[in-house]
Design a protein around this motif. Structure first.
Motif, mmCIF file in Angstrom:
data_model
loop_
_atom_site.group_PDB
_atom_site.id
_atom_site.type_symbol
_atom_site.label_atom_id
_atom_site.label_comp_id
_atom_site.label_asym_id
_atom_site.label_seq_id
_atom_site.Cartn_x
_atom_site.Cartn_y
_atom_site.Cartn_z
ATOM 1 N N ARG A 1 -9.431 -0.340 -5.426
ATOM 2 C CA ARG A 1 -8.423 -0.583 -4.383
ATOM 3 C C ARG A 1 -7.548 -1.723 -4.884
ATOM 4 N N ARG B 1 -4.115 -4.230 -4.045
ATOM 5 C CA ARG B 1 -3.220 -4.707 -2.993
ATOM 6 C C ARG B 1 -2.448 -5.913 -3.505
ATOM 7 N N THR C 1 -0.896 -9.396 -3.052
ATOM 8 C CA THR C 1 -1.115 -10.513 -2.133
ATOM 9 C C THR C 1 0.169 -11.333 -1.996
ATOM 10 N N ASP D 1 4.242 -11.272 -1.041
ATOM 11 C CA ASP D 1 5.140 -10.446 -0.228
ATOM 12 C C ASP D 1 5.874 -9.460 -1.124
ATOM 13 N N TYR E 1 2.997 -0.521 0.870
ATOM 14 C CA TYR E 1 2.885 -0.661 2.324
ATOM 15 C C TYR E 1 3.075 -2.122 2.714
ATOM 16 N N THR E 2 3.353 -2.364 3.993
ATOM 17 C CA THR E 2 3.604 -3.738 4.445
ATOM 18 C C THR E 2 2.380 -4.640 4.242
ATOM 19 N N ASP E 3 1.174 -4.055 4.190
ATOM 20 C CA ASP E 3 -0.023 -4.886 3.944
ATOM 21 C C ASP E 3 -0.275 -5.136 2.461
ATOM 22 N N GLY E 4 0.638 -4.644 1.608
ATOM 23 C CA GLY E 4 0.503 -4.869 0.173
ATOM 24 C C GLY E 4 -0.193 -3.760 -0.584
ATOM 25 N N THR E 5 -0.759 -2.799 0.133
ATOM 26 C CA THR E 5 -1.439 -1.674 -0.505
ATOM 27 C C THR E 5 -0.413 -0.789 -1.208
ATOM 28 N N ASN F 1 6.931 2.422 2.288
ATOM 29 C CA ASN F 1 7.811 1.557 3.073
ATOM 30 C C ASN F 1 9.146 2.293 3.228
#
Length: 155
Positions: free
Chosen positions: A74, A76, A78, A80, A87-91, A128
């Protein structure tokens, strides 16, 4: 730890670590978050030169499971991000991390793929939608926003 008690995933991660230390991919680095946990890595991707990402330093967290390298890690951001495939969560929405994964990939090839995704997004498969729309319809505004983000990543 005796070699016999190490999992295939741990052995592979040690091999990936050795390889990334000996010949790190251009503009990327990664290593385990701590000495006592091989399954969580911090990685850094430097924004490629002569792109809106230039000068940026983007951090990622890579989490490996016991089934690595059979199953992808996984990943992501970290830092911005504003990108059609993040995705907005960094994924990340990256085929390499889903259906295109193969055990022949390692941390180095994964980071190289993510770095090339920065400058060559796939707006047809947006994580996004706002970034994808701006990328497709107003490239100068998209590039300007990415340059702002790249500068902010250095703070």
């Amino acid at each position: 730890m005796a070699a016999s008690s190490q999992s295939a995933a741990q052995l592979r991660l040690m091999s990936d670590l050795k390889s990334i230390r000996q010949s790190p991919p251009e503009g990327c680095s990664a290593s385990p978050h701590s000495d006592d946990n091989l399954f969580v890595w911090n990685a850094t991707i430097f924004g490629p030169d002569e792109t809106p990402w230039e000068g940026g330093i983007f951090s990622l967290r890579i989490t490996f499971g016991e089934h690595y390298p059979e199953k992808p890690p996984r990943v992501r951001f970290t830092t911005d991000m504003f990108h059609p495939n993040v995705y907005t969560d960094g994924t990340l929405c990256l085929d390499l991390l889903q259906d295109q994964w193969s055990p022949c990939h390692n941390v180095s090839s994964l980071l190289t793929s993510i770095q090339s995704l920065l400058t060559d997004p796939n707006p047809a498969s947006p994580a996004n939608p706002d970034a994808a729309q701006l990328y497709q319809n107003d490239r100068p505004a998209y590039d300007q926003r990415v340059r702002r983000l790249s500068r902010k990543s250095l703070e």
